[in-house]
Write a protein that holds these residues in place. Structure first.
Motif, short mmCIF file in Angstrom:
data_model
loop_
_atom_site.label_atom_id
_atom_site.label_comp_id
_atom_site.label_asym_id
_atom_site.label_seq_id
_atom_site.Cartn_x
_atom_site.Cartn_y
_atom_site.Cartn_z
N ALA A 1 0.97 -1.28 0.09
CA ALA A 1 -0.04 -0.01 -0.03
C ALA A 1 1.07 1.31 0.10
CB ALA A 1 -0.88 -0.06 1.18
N PRO B 1 -5.77 -9.25 -1.08
CA PRO B 1 -5.87 -8.16 -1.87
C PRO B 1 -6.89 -7.48 -0.87
CG PRO B 1 -5.90 -9.75 -3.40
CD PRO B 1 -5.76 -10.65 -2.06
N GLN C 1 -6.65 -3.68 0.99
CA GLN C 1 -7.56 -2.63 0.71
C GLN C 1 -8.40 -2.37 2.05
OE1 GLN C 1 -7.98 -0.54 -1.73
NE2 GLN C 1 -6.45 -1.33 -3.22
N ASP C 2 -8.22 -2.98 3.03
CA ASP C 2 -9.02 -2.51 4.15
C ASP C 2 -8.02 -2.03 5.23
OD1 ASP C 2 -11.49 -3.48 3.30
OD2 ASP C 2 -11.38 -5.43 4.41
N GLU C 3 -6.75 -2.06 4.82
CA GLU C 3 -5.56 -1.39 5.59
C GLU C 3 -5.39 -2.36 6.82
OE1 GLU C 3 -5.66 2.95 6.28
OE2 GLU C 3 -7.53 2.75 5.11
N GLU D 1 -7.28 -7.08 -8.71
CA GLU D 1 -8.12 -6.47 -7.86
C GLU D 1 -7.49 -5.85 -6.55
OE1 GLU D 1 -9.79 -10.02 -5.32
OE2 GLU D 1 -10.35 -8.84 -3.52
N ALA D 2 -6.26 -6.17 -6.47
CA ALA D 2 -5.42 -5.30 -5.17
C ALA D 2 -5.05 -4.02 -5.94
CB ALA D 2 -4.13 -6.23 -4.87
N THR D 3 -4.87 -3.68 -6.96
CA THR D 3 -4.43 -2.61 -7.83
C THR D 3 -5.39 -1.43 -8.16
OG1 THR D 3 -4.03 -3.65 -9.86
CG2 THR D 3 -2.04 -3.56 -8.27
N GLY E 1 -8.34 -0.94 -6.23
CA GLY E 1 -9.28 -0.52 -5.34
C GLY E 1 -9.22 0.87 -4.80
N ARG E 2 -9.85 1.19 -3.86
CA ARG E 2 -9.43 2.66 -3.14
C ARG E 2 -8.26 2.99 -2.87
NH1 ARG E 2 -9.44 4.47 2.13
NH2 ARG E 2 -9.70 2.13 2.78
N LEU E 3 -7.56 2.22 -2.30
CA LEU E 3 -6.20 2.43 -1.87
C LEU E 3 -5.10 2.36 -3.03
CD1 LEU E 3 -6.14 2.77 1.27
CD2 LEU E 3 -4.82 0.86 1.48
N THR F 1 -1.58 1.48 -4.61
CA THR F 1 -0.66 0.27 -4.33
C THR F 1 0.63 0.37 -5.34
OG1 THR F 1 -1.89 -1.27 -5.64
CG2 THR F 1 -2.38 -1.49 -3.51
#
Ligand code: GLU
Length: 332
Positions: A136, A191, A195-197, A215-217, A219-221, A223
């Motif tokens: 992140a 992932p 995203q949930d920190e 999925e991991a790249t 999201g809101r956060l 990366t």
């Protein structure tokens, strides 16, 4: 009483007719060949093993009338789980990292106590897999050394990536038991946790592109892929590692602007010496004879060549696969 006797006689005569029809193979009573099932162990559903198992099954099942064979696919914990399940007879095939195949056959790492797994057999190799580390941006991880003190998923114990993460960390002098907060969750969960920190970074050894990193790249956060240093040392110490990179083009959502350097292995298909030759022959033949169709089933297969699929195999090739390679003039 008379009725009972006559019913018994009827049952008996029906049975005689039934038996004689069965023995008389080419008449009405001929039974269809029994379908045999072969299960392929894969990985998490957002990895590349799961669609790889699906692609193999699709190609082989198109000929189920010919072989009387039906392949099914199972999502599993990954390479280490698959090796063990194939050897115990719970699975007929497994997708396994080439380094894990080598270690199992030679009784290293997870197989140190159990010793060399001499019944392991290779079938062919598949797509390249990169040891991939995603962090992140807000976690303040810009280089590998920044992992110290962070919450990092190294993978579940049945996975292939866990040992790759440990090797990558050790090559940079990072002790995963002390210097990071190591987590051991399955790659499919990482992932969401990032995203949930609830995680700062995670390792996953996987082909690209993969659903997990998409999925991991996206999201809101924000990366970022982190390069793995000291790959020269890793390659020198371990014969099964090679240099590779993660193409930035697959993940437009990531903060990276260039490809990320790392090391990697190959995905391979393994089986056990106990699986019948004709089953392994059918799987091998159908994949190789429908090679272009197979390659189109996943973008990670784009780089595959028939000759390349015979490289990176450290367990002996199963006789069923060898029969096909000889017929096809291929030299493992
Ligand atoms: N390489 C991972 C493992 O062996 C699985 C990757 C995937 O599912 O594509 O556990």
């Amino acid at each position: 009483m008379k009725t009972l006797l006559s019913s018994l006689a009827l049952i008996l005569s029906l049975c005689v007719i039934g038996c004689s029809q069965q023995n008389n193979g080419d008449e009405v009573g001929q039974t269809a060949p029994k379908t045999r099932f072969a299960t392929i162990g894969t990985g998490g559903i957002t990895g590349v093993y799961y669609p790889t198992g699906g692609a193999i099954a699709k190609i082989v099942n198109a000929k189920r009338d010919v072989y009387g064979l039906r392949c099914t696919v199972e999502s599993t914990g990954g390479s280490v789980f698959n090796v063990n399940a194939v050897l115990s007879g719970d699975l007929e095939f497994g997708v396994v990292q080439s380094d894990r195949q080598h270690q199992a056959y030679h009784g290293q790492k997870e197989w140190q106590d159990a010793g060399p797994q001499k019944n392991l057999r290779s079938v062919f190799s598949l797509h390249p897999e990169a040891v991939t580390l995603l962090a992140a941006v807000d976690a303040g991880i810009e280089t590998f050394a920044d992992l110290k003190g962070k919450r990092v998923n190294i993978g579940n114990p049945g996975s292939g990536q866990r040992e790759n993460a440990i090797d990558a960390l050790s090559a940079s002098g990072i002790d995963y038991t002390k210097d990071i907060l190591a987590e051991s969750v399955k790659a499919a969960e990482a992932p969401g946790l990032l995203q949930d920190e609830r995680l700062d970074a995670f390792f996953y050894t996987v082909g690209h592109p993969s659903g997990a990193f998409k999925e991991a790249t996206s999201g809101r956060l924000k990366t970022r892929f982190i390069a793995i240093p000291n790959t020269d040392d890793l390659i020198k110490s371990f014969p099964y590692y090679a240099k590779t990179h993660i193409p930035v083009s697959f993940y437009p959502g990531a903060a990276n602007t260039a490809d990320t350097q790392t090391f990697g292995v190959k995905a391979t298909l393994v089986t056990s010496a106990a699986v019948p030759d004709d089953v392994v022959y059918a799987v091998t033949k159908e994949v190789f004879e429908h090679f272009e169709e197979f390659k189109n089933l996943h973008p990670a297969f784009e780089v595959l060549t028939r000759e390349g699929m015979l490289e990176g195999l450290s367990a002996p090739i199963h006789p069923g696969a060898m029969k096909y390679y000889k017929e096809a003039g291929l030299k493992p």
